[in-house]
Design a protein around this motif. Structure first.
Motif, PDB file in Angstrom:
ATOM      1  N   ALA A 137     -42.597 -39.987 -34.227  1.00  0.00           N
ATOM      2  CA  ALA A 137     -41.641 -40.136 -35.325  1.00  0.00           C
ATOM      3  C   ALA A 137     -42.362 -40.056 -36.678  1.00  0.00           C
ATOM      4  N   ALA A 138     -43.524 -40.686 -36.785  1.00  0.00           N
ATOM      5  CA  ALA A 138     -44.296 -40.627 -38.026  1.00  0.00           C
ATOM      6  C   ALA A 138     -44.755 -39.200 -38.307  1.00  0.00           C
ATOM      7  N   PHE A 166     -44.169 -33.874 -41.221  1.00  0.00           N
ATOM      8  CA  PHE A 166     -43.717 -32.482 -41.284  1.00  0.00           C
ATOM      9  C   PHE A 166     -42.630 -32.327 -42.337  1.00  0.00           C
ATOM     10  N   ASP A 167     -41.690 -33.271 -42.385  1.00  0.00           N
ATOM     11  CA  ASP A 167     -40.626 -33.205 -43.396  1.00  0.00           C
ATOM     12  C   ASP A 167     -41.206 -33.213 -44.804  1.00  0.00           C
ATOM     13  N   SER A 168     -42.208 -34.061 -45.045  1.00  0.00           N
ATOM     14  CA  SER A 168     -42.811 -34.118 -46.377  1.00  0.00           C
ATOM     15  C   SER A 168     -43.619 -32.859 -46.681  1.00  0.00           C
ATOM     16  N   ASP A 206     -50.236 -42.921 -47.053  1.00  0.00           N
ATOM     17  CA  ASP A 206     -49.472 -44.033 -46.471  1.00  0.00           C
ATOM     18  C   ASP A 206     -49.095 -43.735 -45.024  1.00  0.00           C
ATOM     19  N   GLN A 207     -48.618 -42.518 -44.765  1.00  0.00           N
ATOM     20  CA  GLN A 207     -48.251 -42.130 -43.406  1.00  0.00           C
ATOM     21  C   GLN A 207     -49.482 -42.090 -42.510  1.00  0.00           C
ATOM     22  N   ARG A 208     -50.610 -41.675 -43.059  1.00  0.00           N
ATOM     23  CA  ARG A 208     -51.838 -41.571 -42.280  1.00  0.00           C
ATOM     24  C   ARG A 208     -52.249 -42.928 -41.707  1.00  0.00           C
ATOM     25  N   ALA A 209     -52.051 -43.995 -42.468  1.00  0.00           N
ATOM     26  CA  ALA A 209     -52.408 -45.334 -41.990  1.00  0.00           C
ATOM     27  C   ALA A 209     -51.601 -45.703 -40.746  1.00  0.00           C
ATOM     28  N   THR A 210     -50.324 -45.350 -40.717  1.00  0.00           N
ATOM     29  CA  THR A 210     -49.489 -45.618 -39.541  1.00  0.00           C
ATOM     30  C   THR A 210     -50.011 -44.846 -38.336  1.00  0.00           C
TER      31      THR A 210
END
Length: 97
Positions: free
Chosen positions: A16-17, A22-24, A69-73
């Motif tokens: 999901a992340a 991909f959306d960004s 931020d997404q990378r941390a998840t």
């Protein structure tokens, strides 16, 4: 191409992340396409095939605060560090509808 191994039980959250990333990426200069692949033999393996016009475009996306931020998840859900390999397109083929 980026290859990673996920921690057991984190696959759905990681996927999901990655879809959100991909959306960004669609809004970024140089973005062409992306695919998220998983192995038929090992559910914890993920391969990302991202196609960009240039490495500089990809690097610009990787410096974006939202990306970080997404990378941390994603890193929290990974069993080991990702491996990145660069390839140049030699031939391209698109399917028909």
């Amino acid at each position: 191409m980026t290859t990673t191994r996920l921690r057991p039980g984190g696959e759905a959250e990681w996927d999901a992340a990655m879809r959100a990333r991909f959306d960004s990426a669609r809004e970024r200069p140089g973005w062409i396409s992306g695919q998220l692949l998983t192995s038929d033999d090992e559910d914890s393996i993920r391969v990302i095939v991202g196609t960009w016009r240039s490495r500089e475009d990809w690097e610009g996306w990787h410096a974006d605060p939202a990306f970080l931020d997404q990378r941390a998840t994603l890193e929290r859900l990974e069993e080991e560090p990702s491996r990145v390999a660069w390839f140049r397109v030699v031939a391209d083929a698109l399917g028909r509808d």
